[in-house]
Scaffold this motif. Structure first.
Motif, PDB file in Angstrom:
ATOM      1  N   ASP A 129      -5.487 -46.669 121.938  1.00 40.56           N
ATOM      2  CA  ASP A 129      -4.082 -47.056 121.762  1.00 40.56           C
ATOM      3  C   ASP A 129      -3.258 -46.493 122.922  1.00 40.56           C
ATOM      4  OD1 ASP A 129      -1.684 -47.973 120.743  1.00 40.56           O
ATOM      5  OD2 ASP A 129      -1.548 -46.440 119.178  1.00 40.56           O
ATOM      6  N   PRO A 130      -3.507 -46.968 124.148  1.00 40.45           N
ATOM      7  CA  PRO A 130      -2.861 -46.361 125.313  1.00 40.45           C
ATOM      8  C   PRO A 130      -1.343 -46.482 125.327  1.00 40.45           C
ATOM      9  CG  PRO A 130      -4.020 -48.388 125.930  1.00 40.45           C
ATOM     10  CD  PRO A 130      -4.434 -48.060 124.528  1.00 40.45           C
ATOM     11  N   GLU A 131      -0.801 -47.483 124.633  1.00 39.61           N
ATOM     12  CA  GLU A 131       0.659 -47.656 124.613  1.00 39.61           C
ATOM     13  C   GLU A 131       1.286 -47.087 123.332  1.00 39.61           C
ATOM     14  OE1 GLU A 131       1.939 -51.650 125.751  1.00 39.61           O
ATOM     15  OE2 GLU A 131      -0.013 -51.981 126.663  1.00 39.61           O
ATOM     16  N   ASN A 132       0.468 -46.426 122.538  1.00 40.37           N
ATOM     17  CA  ASN A 132       0.957 -45.785 121.304  1.00 40.37           C
ATOM     18  C   ASN A 132       1.634 -46.765 120.348  1.00 40.37           C
ATOM     19  OD1 ASN A 132       0.096 -43.105 122.002  1.00 40.37           O
ATOM     20  ND2 ASN A 132       1.849 -42.980 123.399  1.00 40.37           N
ATOM     21  N   TRP A 133       1.005 -47.920 120.147  1.00 39.92           N
ATOM     22  CA  TRP A 133       1.538 -48.897 119.192  1.00 39.92           C
ATOM     23  C   TRP A 133       1.551 -48.346 117.774  1.00 39.92           C
ATOM     24  CZ3 TRP A 133      -0.362 -54.608 120.125  1.00 39.92           C
ATOM     25  CH2 TRP A 133       0.079 -55.033 121.382  1.00 39.92           C
ATOM     26  N   LEU A 134       0.648 -47.434 117.466  1.00 42.95           N
ATOM     27  CA  LEU A 134       0.569 -46.890 116.101  1.00 42.95           C
ATOM     28  C   LEU A 134       1.533 -45.730 115.879  1.00 42.95           C
ATOM     29  CD1 LEU A 134      -3.308 -46.924 115.515  1.00 42.95           C
ATOM     30  CD2 LEU A 134      -1.613 -48.647 114.845  1.00 42.95           C
ATOM     31  N   LYS A 192      10.660 -44.639 115.986  1.00 44.09           N
ATOM     32  CA  LYS A 192      11.352 -44.440 114.712  1.00 44.09           C
ATOM     33  C   LYS A 192      10.444 -44.919 113.586  1.00 44.09           C
ATOM     34  CE  LYS A 192      15.998 -44.963 116.645  1.00 44.09           C
ATOM     35  NZ  LYS A 192      17.315 -45.629 116.489  1.00 44.09           N
ATOM     36  N   GLY A 193      10.337 -44.131 112.525  1.00 42.98           N
ATOM     37  CA  GLY A 193       9.468 -44.517 111.430  1.00 42.98           C
ATOM     38  C   GLY A 193       8.031 -44.107 111.710  1.00 42.98           C
ATOM     39  N   ASP A 194       7.127 -44.661 110.931  1.00 42.37           N
ATOM     40  CA  ASP A 194       5.717 -44.311 111.058  1.00 42.37           C
ATOM     41  C   ASP A 194       4.861 -45.529 110.722  1.00 42.37           C
ATOM     42  OD1 ASP A 194       5.906 -44.558 108.289  1.00 42.37           O
ATOM     43  OD2 ASP A 194       5.853 -42.402 107.920  1.00 42.37           O
ATOM     44  N   LEU A 248       3.708 -50.960 108.404  1.00 45.04           N
ATOM     45  CA  LEU A 248       2.869 -51.792 107.537  1.00 45.04           C
ATOM     46  C   LEU A 248       3.692 -52.423 106.422  1.00 45.04           C
ATOM     47  CD1 LEU A 248      -0.345 -49.583 107.283  1.00 45.04           C
ATOM     48  CD2 LEU A 248      -0.013 -51.651 108.658  1.00 45.04           C
ATOM     49  N   GLU A 249       4.717 -51.727 105.957  1.00 47.99           N
ATOM     50  CA  GLU A 249       5.586 -52.289 104.914  1.00 47.99           C
ATOM     51  C   GLU A 249       6.335 -53.513 105.447  1.00 47.99           C
ATOM     52  OE1 GLU A 249       9.279 -50.975 101.953  1.00 47.99           O
ATOM     53  OE2 GLU A 249       8.261 -49.461 103.179  1.00 47.99           O
ATOM     54  N   LEU A 271      11.466 -53.277 117.144  1.00 50.11           N
ATOM     55  CA  LEU A 271      11.699 -53.126 115.703  1.00 50.11           C
ATOM     56  C   LEU A 271      11.750 -51.673 115.246  1.00 50.11           C
ATOM     57  CD1 LEU A 271       9.489 -56.040 114.328  1.00 50.11           C
ATOM     58  CD2 LEU A 271      11.992 -55.928 114.393  1.00 50.11           C
ATOM     59  N   PHE A 272      11.020 -50.809 115.954  1.00 51.88           N
ATOM     60  CA  PHE A 272      10.977 -49.409 115.543  1.00 51.88           C
ATOM     61  C   PHE A 272      11.361 -48.481 116.683  1.00 51.88           C
ATOM     62  CE2 PHE A 272       8.792 -51.354 112.062  1.00 51.88           C
ATOM     63  CZ  PHE A 272       9.051 -50.537 110.965  1.00 51.88           C
TER      64      PHE A 272
END
Length: 222
Positions: A86-91, A95-97, A102-103, A154-155
């Protein structure tokens, strides 16, 4: 060289895909972002390859086969790729987690997608009203627009899993009636979608592949 490519490809996970399917688009986006490589097999939905039907429990794309494991849900394929790299830290959004992402993705895949299908393919659902489904889908888009008015993604200030899981479906909705979509006042949403559609990232996962058949030279993606 061709023999070497074929040998290497046999060790790769296999991704059964269909170019225009938003579920398959989101899977390809995450695989490309992760830097993982797969053997891509383009499926024609009206004439599905028997090897694909033997692999996919649901007979739907995308479907990933890695070793003896079969992953038959697009979001699970996204998470598989990003868990590996996940080199771009999509996970890890600003903001948020992950749970919050997933919600929101769940709303996209559930109520929004239901409205989208009944809006886009209204002739398949004779008991539904197209304008009602359009309005139902628009509620989710207004929610996204309000989020995007506050931050570019979005986040937060950088892209995350949620953006690329949801964007292919917003694109599908927009293309169902582009003039109506463009006439709406969700300024931030439209800018977000337009930036995605013209991005090298999107273009890189949308080349036209030939229909896969057994015996073809493997197509390595990306």
């Amino acid at each position: 060289m061709g023999h070497s490519t074929r040998m290497n490809a046999t060790l790769m996970p296999i991704l059964y895909s269909f170019r225009r399917c938003p579920y398959a688009i989101r899977a390809r986006l995450s695989i490309a972002a992760s830097g993982e490589q797969v053997e891509l097999r383009e499926i024609v939905l009206r004439d599905k390859a028997p090897e694909f039907l033997e692999t996919s429990p649901s007979a739907t794309v995308p479907c990933l086969k890695t070793g003896e494991t079969v992953i038959d849900e697009s979001l699970d394929i996204m998470l598989w790729a990003l868990d590996r790299s996940d080199p771009e830290n999509w996970l890890e959004p600003e903001k948020g987690d992950l749970d919050a992402m997933l919600e929101l993705i769940g709303v996209c895949d559930g109520p929004f997608k239901s409205h989208l299908d009944r809006y886009k393919y209204d002739t398949r659902y004779p008991d539904t009203d197209r304008e009602t489904e359009q309005a139902g889908a628009a509620e989710f888009l207004w929610h996204l627009d309000s989020r995007l008015a506050a931050t570019p993604w979005l986040f937060g200030g950088k892209a995350s899993l949620a953006d690329f899981a949801i964007l292919p479906f917003v694109r599908q909705f927009a293309n169902s009636d582009r003039s109506w979509f463009d006439s709406q006042e969700w300024t931030s949403l439209k800018a977000w979608l337009e930036a995605f559609e013209v991005s090298p990232r999107f273009q890189s996962v949308m080349p036209k592949w030939n229909r896969w058949q057994a015996g073809d030279t493997p197509v390595v993606f990306p």
